[in-house]
Design a protein around this motif. Structure first.
Motif, PDB file in Angstrom:
ATOM      1  N   THR A   1       3.154   3.853   5.855  1.00  0.00           N
ATOM      2  CA  THR A   1       4.128   2.891   5.348  1.00  0.00           C
ATOM      3  C   THR A   1       5.164   3.588   4.478  1.00  0.00           C
ATOM      4  OG1 THR A   1       2.583   1.036   5.408  1.00  0.00           O
ATOM      5  CG2 THR A   1       4.436   0.864   3.882  1.00  0.00           C
ATOM      6  N   ALA A   2       6.423   3.447   4.841  1.00  0.00           N
ATOM      7  CA  ALA A   2       7.508   4.127   4.127  1.00  0.00           C
ATOM      8  C   ALA A   2       8.831   3.714   4.746  1.00  0.00           C
ATOM      9  CB  ALA A   2       7.353   5.645   4.234  1.00  0.00           C
TER      10      ALA A   2
ATOM     11  N   THR B   1       6.135  -0.666   8.028  1.00  0.00           N
ATOM     12  CA  THR B   1       5.027  -1.204   7.248  1.00  0.00           C
ATOM     13  C   THR B   1       3.804  -1.308   8.146  1.00  0.00           C
ATOM     14  OG1 THR B   1       6.544  -2.506   5.879  1.00  0.00           O
ATOM     15  CG2 THR B   1       4.215  -3.112   5.816  1.00  0.00           C
TER      16      THR B   1
ATOM     17  N   ALA C   1       7.740   6.887   0.714  1.00  0.00           N
ATOM     18  CA  ALA C   1       6.936   5.727   0.359  1.00  0.00           C
ATOM     19  C   ALA C   1       7.232   5.337  -1.081  1.00  0.00           C
ATOM     20  CB  ALA C   1       5.456   6.047   0.531  1.00  0.00           C
TER      21      ALA C   1
END
Length: 122
Positions: free
Chosen positions: A89-90, A119, A39
């Protein structure tokens, strides 16, 4: 030889995605396949691994929500991600190891691929 992760995208919290990992010119049959994520502003995190025999390992953050699998006939690895959260998210990367490895740290991974962005946002 490079792995390629695909299947990322934008989803709402609670949604699902399936990531794929493929490679050309090399059989992954005897490799462990691993998934990592990074992330923004954070260190890389080991998410899940599946060894050549099919045994799986998950980070606590992935247990119960993610499922790693492989299809040796198709030379593919997969990461099914359910009940996604914003903290998932990453950029997700796949990697592979032909010998001893450490799932959490990435030690021993011979091959790394370009990542795919996930995302999770409302």
């Amino acid at each position: 030889v490079q792995l390629q992760a695909s299947g990322g995208g934008s989803v709402q919290p609670g949604g699902s995605l399936r990531l794929s990992c493929e490679v050309a010119g090399l059989s992954l049959r005897h490799y462990a396949i691993a998934w990592y994520r990074q992330a923004p502003g954070k260190e890389r995190e080991g998410v899940s691994c599946i060894n050549a025999a099919g045994a799986t390992d998950y980070a606590d953050t992935a247990k119960g929500r993610f499922a790693v699998s492989r299809d040796n006939a198709k030379n593919m690895g997969y990461l099914q991600m359910n009940n996604l959260k914003p903290e998932d998210t990453a950029v997700y990367y796949c990697a592979a190891a032909s010998g001893p490895y450490r799932c959490r740290t990435g030690y021993g991974m011979n091959l790394w691929g370009k990542g795919t962005l996930v995302t999770v946002s409302s």
